[in-house]
Design a protein around this motif. Sequence first.
Motif, PDB file in Angstrom:
ATOM      1  N   ASP A   1       0.836  -1.051  -0.192  1.00 19.77           N
ATOM      2  CA  ASP A   1       0.032   0.015   0.110  1.00 19.77           C
ATOM      3  C   ASP A   1       0.921   1.161   0.090  1.00 19.77           C
ATOM      4  OD1 ASP A   1       0.608   0.668   2.718  1.00 19.77           O
ATOM      5  OD2 ASP A   1      -0.481  -1.011   3.161  1.00 19.77           O
ATOM      6  N   GLY A   2       0.048   2.544  -0.237  1.00 19.90           N
ATOM      7  CA  GLY A   2       0.933   3.593  -0.213  1.00 19.90           C
ATOM      8  C   GLY A   2       1.689   4.119   1.043  1.00 19.90           C
ATOM      9  N   ILE A   3       1.027   3.631   2.161  1.00 22.75           N
ATOM     10  CA  ILE A   3       1.899   3.919   3.386  1.00 22.75           C
ATOM     11  C   ILE A   3       3.178   3.109   3.607  1.00 22.75           C
ATOM     12  CG2 ILE A   3       1.873   3.732   5.969  1.00 22.75           C
ATOM     13  CD1 ILE A   3      -1.208   4.622   5.737  1.00 22.75           C
ATOM     14  N   GLN A   4       3.197   2.065   3.307  1.00 18.61           N
ATOM     15  CA  GLN A   4       4.410   1.327   3.426  1.00 18.61           C
ATOM     16  C   GLN A   4       5.053   1.563   2.088  1.00 18.61           C
ATOM     17  OE1 GLN A   4       3.896  -3.086   2.457  1.00 18.61           O
ATOM     18  NE2 GLN A   4       5.591  -3.583   3.445  1.00 18.61           N
ATOM     19  N   GLY A   5       4.820   2.011   1.145  1.00 16.07           N
ATOM     20  CA  GLY A   5       5.556   2.337   0.013  1.00 16.07           C
ATOM     21  C   GLY A   5       6.359   3.702   0.191  1.00 16.07           C
TER      22      GLY A   5
END
Length: 358
Positions: A33-37
């Motif tokens: 997901d974007g947060i992990q990205g």
Amino acid sequence: NEESILVVEDNPDMLNFIKENLQEKYKVYQAGDGIQGIKIAKEKNPDLIITDIMMPGMSGYEFYEKIKLNKKFLSTPVIFLTAKAETGEKIHGINTGADDYVQKPFSTDELLARVKNLLHKKKLYVELESKNEELKKLYEFKNNLVAMVNHDLKNFLNPILGASILILNNENQAENSTYVEIIQKNANIILKLANDFLSIANLDSGEINLNIVNADISGLIDEIINSININSKELKCKIIREETEPCLLDFDFEKISTVMNNLLDNAVKFSPENSEIKVRLEKTDKYCIISVIDHGDGIPEQEIYNIFKIYYQADKNRKKGSGIGLAICKRIVELHNGKIEVESEPGKGSTFKIFLPN
């Protein structure tokens, strides 16, 4: 020097499919997901990012906008992935700033070609930025050279020329001796200016090497203080070092000597007669701190930020130097992975502090 790619995709099958097709040529990092990205991007600093658009929590567009807030990712190319085929969606992606746009389903060859093309463009961009930096340094070097000739050399050459004319037209040996002293004094100033300018040029080139020795720096400081106290004919104040315990560290003897001579020279120039200039050594867990403390004119608060810039002088109406010395000090100290700071109050004096790692 393997190039790296970050893939941000919430579909595990698609995430693994992309990795399998890229990992033969590139180092691949994965984010679900974007947060992990964002977290992985900050840790790994990938050369290129591939992100899905339709993801829960944070869309690909939101991820892109957040990642581009970090300056180190401004030149990092981004490929958007989407299952939508509408032209409006592609335009939205391009307007957002995406470097490329790949519609699912896509072939392996298509993805590899787009990745290769963008990485090549990034390489060219980085090379161009490097050349631009070189040109900026050359331009600054040229400006500094012109400034030195215009503002400094001319000021000191005029007395030399004037004194030499007087000698040629004067048979009085006593008077001629005075004129010779004027010539010698100004010639030495010009020589120091030239040496300082060459020092700045060498330090800015990044090609200078440090000749590191491990020694007690207090010995060097004592040597410099004694030399100034004994040899300076115009010294109207006294330099003393406060007693401290030995301070062993790794440093370049010649270059730190240049720093100390410049700082003490400034302190002498701006100190009133019969005052004391103190040199203090302190040891902490991280640093050996050398302080040069004077009771001179001081520096206005608004000027402190600029004093380490080349050719900058806080008091332009009362010029006592070339404006190069402190710039040299800062560059040399930073070459030692240290830092230089100043505390000052107008009318009460200044304290310059050098922090050198233990």
